[in-house]
Each structure stands twice: as structure tokens, then as C-alpha cells.
Scaffold this motif. Structure first.
Motif, PDB file in Angstrom:
ATOM      1  N   PHE A   1     -68.062  46.903 -20.043  1.00 12.87           N
ATOM      2  CA  PHE A   1     -67.144  45.846 -19.336  1.00 12.87           C
ATOM      3  C   PHE A   1     -66.347  46.465 -18.257  1.00 12.87           C
ATOM      4  CE2 PHE A   1     -63.089  43.433 -19.318  1.00 12.87           C
ATOM      5  CZ  PHE A   1     -63.409  42.364 -19.429  1.00 12.87           C
ATOM      6  N   ARG A   2     -65.749  47.773 -18.623  1.00 12.73           N
ATOM      7  CA  ARG A   2     -64.849  48.456 -17.596  1.00 12.73           C
ATOM      8  C   ARG A   2     -65.823  48.768 -16.269  1.00 12.73           C
ATOM      9  NH1 ARG A   2     -63.749  52.352 -20.710  1.00 12.73           N
ATOM     10  NH2 ARG A   2     -65.150  53.775 -19.943  1.00 12.73           N
ATOM     11  N   VAL A   3     -66.880  49.403 -16.429  1.00  9.73           N
ATOM     12  CA  VAL A   3     -67.671  49.765 -15.372  1.00  9.73           C
ATOM     13  C   VAL A   3     -68.241  48.660 -14.437  1.00  9.73           C
ATOM     14  CG1 VAL A   3     -70.050  50.819 -14.638  1.00  9.73           C
ATOM     15  CG2 VAL A   3     -68.878  51.867 -16.510  1.00  9.73           C
ATOM     16  N   ALA A   4     -68.618  47.503 -15.242  1.00 11.15           N
ATOM     17  CA  ALA A   4     -69.021  46.302 -14.235  1.00 11.15           C
ATOM     18  C   ALA A   4     -67.794  45.665 -13.715  1.00 11.15           C
ATOM     19  CB  ALA A   4     -69.506  45.280 -15.412  1.00 11.15           C
ATOM     20  N   ASN A   5     -66.562  45.900 -14.089  1.00  8.58           N
ATOM     21  CA  ASN A   5     -65.429  45.026 -13.314  1.00  8.58           C
ATOM     22  C   ASN A   5     -65.089  46.166 -12.359  1.00  8.58           C
ATOM     23  OD1 ASN A   5     -64.516  42.455 -14.478  1.00  8.58           O
ATOM     24  ND2 ASN A   5     -64.927  43.525 -16.124  1.00  8.58           N
TER      25      ASN A   5
ATOM     26  N   LYS B   1     -86.549  44.771 -25.668  1.00  9.49           N
ATOM     27  CA  LYS B   1     -86.254  43.730 -24.911  1.00  9.49           C
ATOM     28  C   LYS B   1     -85.141  43.875 -23.880  1.00  9.49           C
ATOM     29  CE  LYS B   1     -88.696  40.997 -27.904  1.00  9.49           C
ATOM     30  NZ  LYS B   1     -89.724  40.129 -27.423  1.00  9.49           N
ATOM     31  N   PRO B   2     -85.253  43.194 -22.663  1.00  6.79           N
ATOM     32  CA  PRO B   2     -84.375  43.603 -21.654  1.00  6.79           C
ATOM     33  C   PRO B   2     -83.120  42.932 -21.797  1.00  6.79           C
ATOM     34  CG  PRO B   2     -85.781  41.950 -21.099  1.00  6.79           C
ATOM     35  CD  PRO B   2     -86.294  42.170 -22.293  1.00  6.79           C
ATOM     36  N   THR B   3     -82.479  43.178 -22.683  1.00  7.71           N
ATOM     37  CA  THR B   3     -81.058  42.752 -23.233  1.00  7.71           C
ATOM     38  C   THR B   3     -80.041  43.757 -22.787  1.00  7.71           C
ATOM     39  OG1 THR B   3     -81.147  43.695 -25.435  1.00  7.71           O
ATOM     40  CG2 THR B   3     -81.608  41.243 -25.239  1.00  7.71           C
ATOM     41  N   ILE B   4     -78.934  43.291 -22.511  1.00 12.22           N
ATOM     42  CA  ILE B   4     -77.811  44.321 -21.856  1.00 12.22           C
ATOM     43  C   ILE B   4     -76.497  43.879 -22.954  1.00 12.22           C
ATOM     44  CG2 ILE B   4     -76.168  44.790 -20.372  1.00 12.22           C
ATOM     45  CD1 ILE B   4     -78.253  43.850 -18.135  1.00 12.22           C
ATOM     46  N   ALA B   5     -76.311  44.797 -23.858  1.00 13.28           N
ATOM     47  CA  ALA B   5     -75.151  44.867 -24.925  1.00 13.28           C
ATOM     48  C   ALA B   5     -73.886  45.168 -24.255  1.00 13.28           C
ATOM     49  CB  ALA B   5     -75.361  45.625 -25.981  1.00 13.28           C
ATOM     50  N   VAL B   6     -72.815  44.488 -24.063  1.00 13.97           N
ATOM     51  CA  VAL B   6     -71.625  44.786 -23.376  1.00 13.97           C
ATOM     52  C   VAL B   6     -70.581  45.281 -24.241  1.00 13.97           C
ATOM     53  CG1 VAL B   6     -69.759  43.909 -21.723  1.00 13.97           C
ATOM     54  CG2 VAL B   6     -72.139  43.275 -21.367  1.00 13.97           C
TER      55      VAL B   6
ATOM     56  N   GLY C   1     -67.432  46.554  -9.357  1.00 11.91           N
ATOM     57  CA  GLY C   1     -67.766  45.408  -8.643  1.00 11.91           C
ATOM     58  C   GLY C   1     -69.018  44.779  -8.910  1.00 11.91           C
ATOM     59  N   LEU C   2     -69.901  45.650  -9.753  1.00 11.30           N
ATOM     60  CA  LEU C   2     -71.199  45.299 -10.178  1.00 11.30           C
ATOM     61  C   LEU C   2     -71.583  43.862 -10.633  1.00 11.30           C
ATOM     62  CD1 LEU C   2     -74.205  46.462 -10.254  1.00 11.30           C
ATOM     63  CD2 LEU C   2     -73.584  47.221 -12.745  1.00 11.30           C
ATOM     64  N   ALA C   3     -70.530  43.609 -11.620  1.00 12.09           N
ATOM     65  CA  ALA C   3     -70.645  42.305 -12.302  1.00 12.09           C
ATOM     66  C   ALA C   3     -69.320  41.851 -12.810  1.00 12.09           C
ATOM     67  CB  ALA C   3     -71.768  42.419 -13.484  1.00 12.09           C
ATOM     68  N   PRO C   4     -68.398  41.861 -12.083  1.00  9.34           N
ATOM     69  CA  PRO C   4     -67.189  41.328 -12.716  1.00  9.34           C
ATOM     70  C   PRO C   4     -67.075  40.041 -13.586  1.00  9.34           C
ATOM     71  CG  PRO C   4     -67.096  40.861 -10.461  1.00  9.34           C
ATOM     72  CD  PRO C   4     -68.460  41.434 -10.747  1.00  9.34           C
ATOM     73  N   GLY C   5     -66.301  39.981 -14.667  1.00  6.14           N
ATOM     74  CA  GLY C   5     -66.225  38.828 -15.318  1.00  6.14           C
ATOM     75  C   GLY C   5     -64.731  39.067 -16.411  1.00  6.14           C
TER      76      GLY C   5
ATOM     77  N   GLY D   1     -69.910  55.073 -17.915  1.00  6.66           N
ATOM     78  CA  GLY D   1     -68.701  54.725 -18.396  1.00  6.66           C
ATOM     79  C   GLY D   1     -68.085  55.765 -19.493  1.00  6.66           C
ATOM     80  N   ARG D   2     -68.918  56.094 -20.534  1.00  2.00           N
ATOM     81  CA  ARG D   2     -68.442  57.095 -21.504  1.00  2.00           C
ATOM     82  C   ARG D   2     -68.174  58.755 -20.635  1.00  2.00           C
ATOM     83  NH1 ARG D   2     -72.643  57.314 -26.371  1.00  2.00           N
ATOM     84  NH2 ARG D   2     -71.254  55.391 -26.437  1.00  2.00           N
ATOM     85  N   TYR D   3     -68.797  59.141 -19.658  1.00  2.00           N
ATOM     86  CA  TYR D   3     -68.816  60.406 -19.217  1.00  2.00           C
ATOM     87  C   TYR D   3     -68.501  60.647 -17.736  1.00  2.00           C
ATOM     88  CZ  TYR D   3     -71.384  61.735 -23.539  1.00  2.00           C
ATOM     89  OH  TYR D   3     -71.989  61.621 -24.655  1.00  2.00           O
ATOM     90  N   ILE D   4     -68.466  59.533 -16.991  1.00  2.00           N
ATOM     91  CA  ILE D   4     -68.208  59.555 -15.394  1.00  2.00           C
ATOM     92  C   ILE D   4     -66.936  58.466 -15.367  1.00  2.00           C
ATOM     93  CG2 ILE D   4     -68.648  59.165 -13.205  1.00  2.00           C
ATOM     94  CD1 ILE D   4     -69.873  61.757 -14.417  1.00  2.00           C
ATOM     95  N   CYS D   5     -67.141  57.170 -15.453  1.00  2.00           N
ATOM     96  CA  CYS D   5     -66.046  56.163 -15.128  1.00  2.00           C
ATOM     97  C   CYS D   5     -65.511  55.968 -16.177  1.00  2.00           C
ATOM     98  CB  CYS D   5     -67.119  54.985 -14.684  1.00  2.00           C
ATOM     99  SG  CYS D   5     -66.080  53.791 -13.756  1.00  2.00           S
ATOM    100  N   LYS D   6     -64.576  57.057 -16.782  1.00  2.00           N
ATOM    101  CA  LYS D   6     -63.686  57.122 -17.989  1.00  2.00           C
ATOM    102  C   LYS D   6     -62.517  55.960 -17.635  1.00  2.00           C
ATOM    103  CE  LYS D   6     -63.892  61.468 -17.738  1.00  2.00           C
ATOM    104  NZ  LYS D   6     -63.750  63.006 -18.137  1.00  2.00           N
ATOM    105  N   ALA D   7     -61.904  55.560 -18.669  1.00  2.00           N
ATOM    106  CA  ALA D   7     -60.870  54.472 -18.724  1.00  2.00           C
ATOM    107  C   ALA D   7     -59.753  55.113 -18.108  1.00  2.00           C
ATOM    108  CB  ALA D   7     -60.443  54.082 -19.920  1.00  2.00           C
ATOM    109  N   ARG D   8     -59.043  56.228 -18.574  1.00  2.00           N
ATOM    110  CA  ARG D   8     -57.765  56.787 -17.717  1.00  2.00           C
ATOM    111  C   ARG D   8     -57.900  57.421 -16.691  1.00  2.00           C
ATOM    112  NH1 ARG D   8     -54.188  58.501 -22.904  1.00  2.00           N
ATOM    113  NH2 ARG D   8     -54.155  56.418 -24.028  1.00  2.00           N
ATOM    114  N   LYS D   9     -58.981  58.040 -16.604  1.00  2.00           N
ATOM    115  CA  LYS D   9     -59.167  59.096 -15.263  1.00  2.00           C
ATOM    116  C   LYS D   9     -60.569  59.062 -14.955  1.00  2.00           C
ATOM    117  CE  LYS D   9     -57.578  63.668 -13.680  1.00  2.00           C
ATOM    118  NZ  LYS D   9     -56.819  64.859 -13.985  1.00  2.00           N
TER     119      LYS D   9
END
Length: 222
Positions: free
Chosen positions: A142-146, A132-137, A149-153, A183-191
Motif C-alpha cells: 500500500f505504501r509503495v504503490a502510493n 494465480k496472478p493475484t496481488i495481495a496488498v 505513484g505506481l498505483a495510488p489509492g 517496501g520491507r527493505y528499501i522503501c521503508k515507512a519512516r526512512k
């Protein structure tokens, strides 16, 4: 962010990983369900270490129920919140036997009635098990989307609803996996590793992280 830029982002992510999937190890829908329940506030690596041993001896609702609470907890005791997860998994197994002939249900409503299964877990199962084309956030998405600017919320649900609305249909099935891995390997939280990011020139994050004395942006598409 405009639709053209979103289209380009997912085209790039598809180029780097044409067939993304979960890093959780499983063979059946039931094994995936157990693994996802265990993955809440835990790493996929720790879950895989536990389920390799667990599924070798108990890989069905019947077999896990036969283990009982004490034995099951020993397999997953290195995972966070293992006591609660032990009880939830056993209760879920009992419901699967009672209501669904040991099969994992295919609707969100039925999935969310299972102990330990919330909206995010249900979305993962619907997407990964049933296509199914669902998206589990999760926290990564959440971090990558915000950040990009892809899907801020402001909430997980707001980001999910925005992603479902703005992700082009051709990418929606795999969007969850692309974004979580990014988000796990590139757009990491701290760096964030902006110097190796394939979408760095499309990202709208203002404080990009580059090594000192870097004159050129690697991986920039032109």
C-alpha cells in the motif's frame, strides 16, 4: 505514472530479484495457509520461529486439531493476537477436514470462508500456492504503490484493483513479492533508503531521502 515507466519499474525489480518468493517458511499448501494466517500483524521472522517448532510436531489439519487449543497456543503465543489465531486455525482445520479432505481449496470464495482468511490471505495463497496472478496488498505494498505513484489509492482494495489493472501481464505473477520486499527493505515507512533504490529515478515521490552531501544518485539507470 505512465505505462512506460511502470514497465521499467518492474523490469528493474526483476533484474534485482529474478525469482522472488515469500519469506515465510513452508513445505505444503496447508503449512503456507497456517503461516499466512499467523502473519497478520506479525513479522515473517516471528512466524517462522513459531512454525519451525509447530510443524515439526503438527503439520496437517488432523495433527493440529489433535493438539487442541491449549497446546497450539503455546507454540504461537509470542505472535500478536495469538489467542484469536489459535481459534481460527483450529476452526479452519476442522473445515478443511469436513469439506475439502484436508486439502487447501483453490478458489477465493472457498478460501475466504475459512476462519482467519480474508481477501489478502486468500490472494497470497492463490498466488504463492497455486500460481494465480493475484496481488495481495499489505501495508508495505500500500505504501509503495502510493509513495512511488505506481498505483495510488485511498484503500487497500482500491490499490489492489489499480495494480491488477496497470501492472503489465508479464510481471503480474511476481508483482506481489517484488513490491512487498521493496517496501520491507528499501522503501521503508519512516526512512526510505532512496540512495540504494534501483527505481529511484522512476519513483515520483517528492521527498526522497538521501544522505547529506550526496551529489550523485546511486543505482540510477540511464
Amino acid at each position: 505514472m505512465n505505462a512506460t515507466k511502470r514497465q521499467q519499474i518492474f523490469m528493474r525489480l526483476r533484474e534485482t530479484n529474478p525469482a522472488p518468493t515469500t519469506e515465510l517458511e513452508y513445505q505444503t499448501h496447508f503449512q503456507l495457509l497456517v503461516a499466512v494466517i499467523l502473519s497478520a500483524q506479525a513479522t515473517d521472522k516471528s512466524v517462522n520461529l513459531a512454525t519451525r517448532k509447530l510443524f515439526a510436531v503438527a503439520d496437517t489439519p488432523e495433527k493440529i486439531l489433535a493438539l487442541g487449543e491449549s497446546a497450539l497456543s503455546k507454540y504461537i503465543q509470542r505472535i500478536g493476537l495469538y489467542r484469536t489465531k489459535t481459534r481460527n486455525i483450529l476452526a479452519t482445520c476442522a473445515l478443511l477436514l469436513e469439506r475439502y479432505c484436508s486439502e487447501v481449496p483453490r478458489t477465493r470464495e472457498a478460501l475466504e470462508q475459512l476462519p482467519g482468511v480474508g481477501r489478502k490471505t486468500a490472494n497470497v495463497i492463490l498466488n504463492t500456492a497455486f500460481g494465480k496472478p493475484t496481488i495481495a496488498v499489505d501495508t508495505h505494498i500500500f505504501r509503495v504503490a502510493n509513495r512511488t505513484g505506481l498505483a495510488p489509492g485511498k484503500s487497500v482494495l482500491a490499490v489492489e484493483q489499480k495494480l491488477v489493472k496497470v501492472v503489465p501481464r508479464e510481471f503480474r505473477q511476481d508483482a506481489h513479492h517484488w513490491l512487498i520486499l521493496h517496501g520491507r527493505y528499501i522503501c521503508k515507512a519512516r526512512k526510505p533508503a532512496c540512495s540504494i533504490c534501483p527505481i529511484v529515478d522512476l519513483c515520483e515521490f517528492k521527498q526522497k531521502n538521501f544522505p547529506e552531501n550526496t551529489d550523485l544518485i546511486p543505482n540510477q539507470h540511464v
